[in-house]
Design an enzyme around this catalytic site. Structure first.
Site, PDB file in Angstrom:
ATOM      1  N   HIS B 230      47.215  -3.937 -55.516  1.00  0.00           N
ATOM      2  CA  HIS B 230      47.535  -5.120 -54.856  1.00  0.00           C
ATOM      3  C   HIS B 230      46.672  -4.492 -53.677  1.00  0.00           C
ATOM      4  O   HIS B 230      46.654  -5.382 -52.861  1.00  0.00           O
ATOM      5  CB  HIS B 230      49.187  -4.933 -54.048  1.00  0.00           C
ATOM      6  N   HIS B 231      45.652  -3.893 -54.071  1.00  0.00           N
ATOM      7  CA  HIS B 231      44.383  -3.854 -52.919  1.00  0.00           C
ATOM      8  C   HIS B 231      45.175  -3.593 -51.751  1.00  0.00           C
ATOM      9  O   HIS B 231      44.263  -4.470 -50.532  1.00  0.00           O
ATOM     10  CB  HIS B 231      43.991  -5.372 -52.944  1.00  0.00           C
ATOM     11  N   CYS B 232      45.822  -2.615 -51.574  1.00  0.00           N
ATOM     12  CA  CYS B 232      46.096  -3.061 -50.142  1.00  0.00           C
ATOM     13  C   CYS B 232      46.775  -3.874 -48.807  1.00  0.00           C
ATOM     14  O   CYS B 232      46.693  -4.136 -47.978  1.00  0.00           O
ATOM     15  CB  CYS B 232      45.222  -1.727 -49.282  1.00  0.00           C
ATOM     16  N   ALA B 233      46.433  -5.247 -50.167  1.00  0.00           N
ATOM     17  CA  ALA B 233      46.686  -6.551 -49.043  1.00  0.00           C
ATOM     18  C   ALA B 233      48.057  -7.164 -49.947  1.00  0.00           C
ATOM     19  O   ALA B 233      48.134  -7.829 -50.552  1.00  0.00           O
ATOM     20  CB  ALA B 233      45.866  -7.507 -49.998  1.00  0.00           C
ATOM     21  N   MET B 234      49.042  -6.460 -49.641  1.00  0.00           N
ATOM     22  CA  MET B 234      50.719  -6.607 -50.625  1.00  0.00           C
ATOM     23  C   MET B 234      51.347  -8.054 -49.874  1.00  0.00           C
ATOM     24  O   MET B 234      51.801  -8.992 -50.473  1.00  0.00           O
ATOM     25  CB  MET B 234      52.408  -5.755 -50.372  1.00  0.00           C
TER      26      MET B 234
END
Lengths: 147, 274
Positions: B230-234
């Site tokens: 999620h690339h820390c971009a939820m």
């Protein structure tokens, strides 16, 4: 590390066609599992009859390993008594984490997951459903996290 | 968490289906009670390059402090420090933005940094700092030998500046992006997530029936490193209604042939699991 050892036919099959996927009408126990680092989510419902798992369903979103593992787990625990399930948890846990441990024949289809232990980054994908199961059996309503 | 502690209200600027920030909405959201406008220069999940110059200018006009995460921008493009932005330009993400910006946030090894940077500023406001400079910068500034600095630093700085401004890496990155976008978009079942016209050289994507984590493992076995998850971009993942994406990034050291190899491996992954 051989990919074919990870994505065995059984796993690919259970990923494409997960068994016991969905919801129960009247679950006696339920739990949510979440793997925050990879984003996998799992919802597990159990129908307990005395000390036996009468029925089980799961749904959620995850990778092939986590989906197949949950699917295989539901098949393996359906109809089993709670002490049997507890023992199975221990056996599966060992299989996933101990690289030198032999894979016991009583695991049946679950043995297909033994390749996961060669891929340490993927062990949590396979174990999420089992931790969620533990939470459901313990009656713990807070979501399980693998971190 | 900060909102909980301080009672601040977090407002998120909307994006469109391409992953472009709605600039009008952004302007409308800058109100009298806005304290901080924070954004990434380049989205790590989508590759969108934000018009930070305009965004900072709009915030400044209203007296609002800005915070820019430049980690993704700095390695791939010349970040213009002089243009009201006051970040810096370097080739390495570990490097630190410094100079005239009021406060530079340092990604690692904080001790002594500010003193060192303050000292720097006197001599050369546009100095470029590399990670290994910072190790030295962490020493007391006055204790450093001046001759030593003169001998080594300017040369490195000049080289980096030249590269950042005129170097071939930006053009190469753009060419690879174009090639990869065309190559991957043509693959059945593959969906590119983030199609902004201004994009860093990366392609974020999903493949029907194959979870990004499985893609990551399969590609890894073929010697291809991608980023999955999620690339820390939820919130961005939720917006595009995907649990995660696979992301391939390109830089000047990559080649078209490598993109062909990537595409072939993706095809095999789909055959295997899809």
């Amino acid at each position: 590390m051989d990919l074919a050892d990870l994505y065995r036919d059984v796993i690919v099959d259970h990923n494409r066609k997960p068994r016991n996927f969905g919801r129960l009408e009247h679950p006696s126990r339920a739990a949510d599992g979440h793997n925050p680092l990879c984003g996998d989510r799992l919802h597990l419902e159990l129908d307990l009859d005395g000390g036996r798992i009468k029925d089980v369903r799961f749904d959620g979103k995850g990778c092939a390993i986590s989906t197949a593992s949950a699917s295989l787990m539901t098949e393996a625990i359906k109809g089993r008594t709670l002490p049997e399930v507890e023992q199975l948890f221990g056996t599966v846990h060992d299989m996933l984490t101990r690289r030198d441990a032999p894979v016991p024949p009583e695991l049946g289809k679950l043995a297909a997951l033994s390749g996961v232990r060669e891929f340490p980054a993927r062990v949590k994908c396979a174990s999420l459903c089992w931790h969620t199961l533990n939470a459901a059996l313990a009656g713990d309503s807070s979501p399980v996290k693998t971190e | 968490m900060l909102c909980e502690q301080t009672g601040a209200v977090l407002k998120v600027v909307p994006i469109d289906r391409r992953g472009v920030v709605d600039h009008d909405a952004y302007l409308a959201m800058l109100g009298p009670r806005t304290r901080l406008a924070a954004f990434a220069h380049v989205s790590n999940a989508l590759g969108t390059v934000l018009p930070v110059r305009e965004m900072v200018a709009a915030a400044r006009e209203r007296g609002i402090v800005t915070l820019i995460d430049g980690a993704q921008a700095v390695p791939h493009q010349a970040v213009d420090v002089r243009a009201r932005l006051r970040l810096l330009r370097v080739l390495r993400p570990q490097a630190v933005r410094a100079d005239r910006h009021r406060r530079a946030l340092r990604p690692r090894g904080a001790a002594g940094g500010h003193a060192a940077l303050a000292g720097r500023r006197r001599h050369d406001p546009d100095r470029v700092l590399l990670g290994h400079d910072l190790q030295r910068a962490a020493l007391p500034v006055r204790g450093r030998h001046a001759g030593h600095r003169r001998r080594h630093r300017p040369r490195r700085r000049d080289r980096l500046r030249r590269l950042a401004r005129h170097g071939p890496h930006r053009r190469l990155g753009a060419q690879l992006l174009d090639y990869a976008t065309a190559r991957l978009a043509a693959m059945p079942g593959l969906e590119i997530v983030g199609t902004a016209p201004q994009k860093a050289s990366l392609v974020s994507f999903t493949i029907e029936g194959v979870h990004p984590h499985d893609l990551g493992t399969i590609l890894d076995a073929e010697g291809i490193a991608i980023r999955t998850g999620h690339h820390c971009a939820m919130p961005v993942m939720d917006f595009f209604d995907v649990p995660a994406t696979a992301r391939a990034s390109f830089a000047f050291y990559n080649t078209r042939e490598e993109i062909d190899v990537l595409a072939a491996a993706l095809g095999r992954a789909r055959e295997m699991l899809g």
